[in-house]
Structures are given as C-alpha cells and as structure tokens.
Design a protein around this motif. Structure first.
Motif, PDB file in Angstrom:
ATOM      1  N   THR A  26      48.700  51.817  31.559  1.00 39.40           N
ATOM      2  CA  THR A  26      48.056  51.060  32.632  1.00 39.40           C
ATOM      3  C   THR A  26      46.944  50.177  32.078  1.00 39.40           C
ATOM      4  OG1 THR A  26      48.517  52.887  34.135  1.00 39.40           O
ATOM      5  CG2 THR A  26      46.939  51.252  34.866  1.00 39.40           C
TER       6      THR A  26
ATOM      7  N   ILE B 296      52.447  45.751  24.284  1.00 39.80           N
ATOM      8  CA  ILE B 296      52.032  46.677  25.347  1.00 39.80           C
ATOM      9  C   ILE B 296      52.174  48.126  24.879  1.00 39.80           C
ATOM     10  CG2 ILE B 296      52.663  47.572  27.628  1.00 39.80           C
ATOM     11  CD1 ILE B 296      53.219  44.717  28.466  1.00 39.80           C
TER      12      ILE B 296
ATOM     13  N   LEU C 270      46.900  36.936  30.109  1.00 43.39           N
ATOM     14  CA  LEU C 270      47.813  35.927  30.652  1.00 43.39           C
ATOM     15  C   LEU C 270      47.106  35.017  31.652  1.00 43.39           C
ATOM     16  CD1 LEU C 270      51.106  37.970  31.158  1.00 43.39           C
ATOM     17  CD2 LEU C 270      50.654  36.166  29.487  1.00 43.39           C
ATOM     18  N   PHE C 271      46.224  35.582  32.474  1.00 41.66           N
ATOM     19  CA  PHE C 271      45.469  34.756  33.419  1.00 41.66           C
ATOM     20  C   PHE C 271      44.542  33.792  32.685  1.00 41.66           C
ATOM     21  CE2 PHE C 271      46.208  37.990  36.886  1.00 41.66           C
ATOM     22  CZ  PHE C 271      46.966  37.137  37.662  1.00 41.66           C
TER      23      PHE C 271
ATOM     24  N   LEU D  24      48.483  47.240  30.249  1.00 48.19           N
ATOM     25  CA  LEU D  24      48.985  46.225  31.171  1.00 48.19           C
ATOM     26  C   LEU D  24      47.846  45.413  31.783  1.00 48.19           C
ATOM     27  CD1 LEU D  24      51.862  48.144  32.970  1.00 48.19           C
ATOM     28  CD2 LEU D  24      52.079  46.205  31.418  1.00 48.19           C
ATOM     29  N   LEU D  25      46.743  46.057  32.100  1.00 43.78           N
ATOM     30  CA  LEU D  25      45.585  45.334  32.644  1.00 43.78           C
ATOM     31  C   LEU D  25      45.021  44.346  31.621  1.00 43.78           C
ATOM     32  CD1 LEU D  25      43.705  48.162  34.567  1.00 43.78           C
ATOM     33  CD2 LEU D  25      44.845  46.169  35.531  1.00 43.78           C
TER      34      LEU D  25
ATOM     35  N   PHE E 255      46.643  42.923  29.061  1.00 46.08           N
ATOM     36  CA  PHE E 255      47.583  41.823  28.866  1.00 46.08           C
ATOM     37  C   PHE E 255      47.640  40.906  30.083  1.00 46.08           C
ATOM     38  CE2 PHE E 255      49.351  44.375  25.371  1.00 46.08           C
ATOM     39  CZ  PHE E 255      49.412  43.384  24.401  1.00 46.08           C
ATOM     40  N   THR E 256      47.513  41.461  31.283  1.00 50.95           N
ATOM     41  CA  THR E 256      47.498  40.620  32.484  1.00 50.95           C
ATOM     42  C   THR E 256      46.266  39.727  32.499  1.00 50.95           C
ATOM     43  OG1 THR E 256      48.681  42.350  33.690  1.00 50.95           O
ATOM     44  CG2 THR E 256      47.590  40.663  35.002  1.00 50.95           C
ATOM     45  N   PHE E 257      45.130  40.278  32.132  1.00 46.08           N
ATOM     46  CA  PHE E 257      43.910  39.477  32.039  1.00 46.08           C
ATOM     47  C   PHE E 257      44.089  38.361  31.010  1.00 46.08           C
ATOM     48  CE2 PHE E 257      39.756  38.690  30.033  1.00 46.08           C
ATOM     49  CZ  PHE E 257      39.085  38.180  31.130  1.00 46.08           C
TER      50      PHE E 257
ATOM     51  N   PHE F 144      55.942  40.844  23.405  1.00 46.75           N
ATOM     52  CA  PHE F 144      55.115  41.247  24.541  1.00 46.75           C
ATOM     53  C   PHE F 144      55.266  42.747  24.809  1.00 46.75           C
ATOM     54  CE2 PHE F 144      54.366  41.556  29.169  1.00 46.75           C
ATOM     55  CZ  PHE F 144      53.068  41.070  29.200  1.00 46.75           C
TER      56      PHE F 144
END
Length: 55
Positions: A29, A18, A39-40, A32-33, A35-37, A14
C-alpha cells in the motif's frame, strides 16, 4: 515468441518497482501511494511543459 514492445517494458519496470519498494517498506500500500504521488507529479510537470510550449 514476439519481441517485447516499449509499453510492455514500462509496465514491467513499474510492477517490479512496486514489488521492490513494497518489500523495502514492508507494505505494498505504501509503495502504491509513493508511485501514485510520483505519477501525479510527473503529470503536473508534463502539463506545465505542454501549457507553456516548452520542448
């Protein structure tokens, strides 16, 4: 030295992902956005499978 456990491989991949995507987009940034998307989306799919009792 101990062996590397499965969760440690996950977190290592992970973090490396990143860093690689961050250098590609020249922004941590944005990486991270993305990867966060991701994960959701994975969480939503996992929730849907569990809700409908799919394998």
């Amino acid at each position: 030295m101990g062996t590397i456990k499965k969760p440690e491989y996950f977190f290592l991949s992970f973090v490396l992902g990143i860093v690689v995507v961050g250098t590609f987009f020249k922004s941590i940034t944005n990486a991270l956005l993305i990867f966060t998307f991701g994960l959701f989306v994975q969480g939503y799919i996992f929730y849907g499978y569990k809700k409908n009792n799919l394998p």
